[in-house]
Design a protein around this motif. Structure first.
Motif, short mmCIF file in Angstrom:
data_model
loop_
_atom_site.label_atom_id
_atom_site.label_comp_id
_atom_site.label_asym_id
_atom_site.label_seq_id
_atom_site.Cartn_x
_atom_site.Cartn_y
_atom_site.Cartn_z
N HIS A 1 -5.64 7.09 6.68
CA HIS A 1 -5.73 6.77 5.25
C HIS A 1 -5.41 8.02 4.44
CE1 HIS A 1 -7.58 2.82 5.80
NE2 HIS A 1 -8.23 3.36 6.81
N SER B 1 -1.10 -3.06 -3.92
CA SER B 1 -1.50 -1.68 -4.17
C SER B 1 -2.92 -1.66 -4.68
CB SER B 1 -0.57 -1.04 -5.20
OG SER B 1 -0.92 0.31 -5.43
N GLN C 1 0.81 -1.22 0.00
CA GLN C 1 0.00 0.00 0.00
C GLN C 1 0.85 1.27 0.00
OE1 GLN C 1 -2.62 -1.73 -1.03
NE2 GLN C 1 -3.97 -0.31 0.02
#
Length: 161
Positions: A120, A51, A22
């Motif tokens: 995030h 990803s 990620q």
């Protein structure tokens, strides 16, 4: 090891595996990073790249509460074919592609508490108004419903029970 992918402090052919989770969407110079990863891996070495891809985005449940949630999230990622092209241009061979589904842990209320930490990267791309609206909608959605307590009805009339 947490470092820049453009200057990895590992000798050439010094690693059997590399794992990138990620983080690809944060890499500024992707072609250089693909070449650098190829440099540090031995011939036949493996890279696990996990990803998001703009054309293979999961429908993350909480994004629906934020204005433009899915659109903003997808805008952070390249389509899969561009990522494949970046790596194959650097001499990589793609061994496979798979979709990973993560089970949710805990309740949605607990997820909301974690989301409030804004860890995030998508949160940095919402306007302040979108964040306010999104969190308000999310709070309403995860709030436990109020339980209506039935009212006791009184009987009218002269008949005893």
């Amino acid at each position: 090891m947490s470092r820049s992918t453009s200057d990895i402090p590992v000798p050439s052919a010094g690693a059997d595996y590399a794992v990138m989770l990620q983080a690809w969407h944060h890499v500024q110079d992707k072609p250089r990073a693909a070449r650098e990863l190829a440099r540090v891996l031995r011939p036949g070495g493996r890279l696990l790249l996990r990803s998001g891809f703009s054309d293979h985005m999961p429908r993350i449940w909480w994004l629906e509460y934020f204005p433009r949630g899915f659109e903003v999230d997808a805008s952070l990622f390249q389509p899969l074919h561009e990522v494949v092209e970046t790596f194959t241009s650097a001499g990589w061979r793609v061994a496979g592609f798979d979709t990973v589904t993560e089970p949710s842990s805990g309740t949605r209320g607990e997820a909301l508490e974690r989301l409030r930490l804004r860890t995030h990267s998508v949160f940095a791309h919402f306007t302040p108004d979108e964040l306010e609206v999104g969190f308000r909608r999310l709070e309403q959605a995860v709030r436990p419903p109020r339980r209506r307590v039935p009212r006791r009805r009184r009987r009218r009339g002269g008949c005893p029970r």
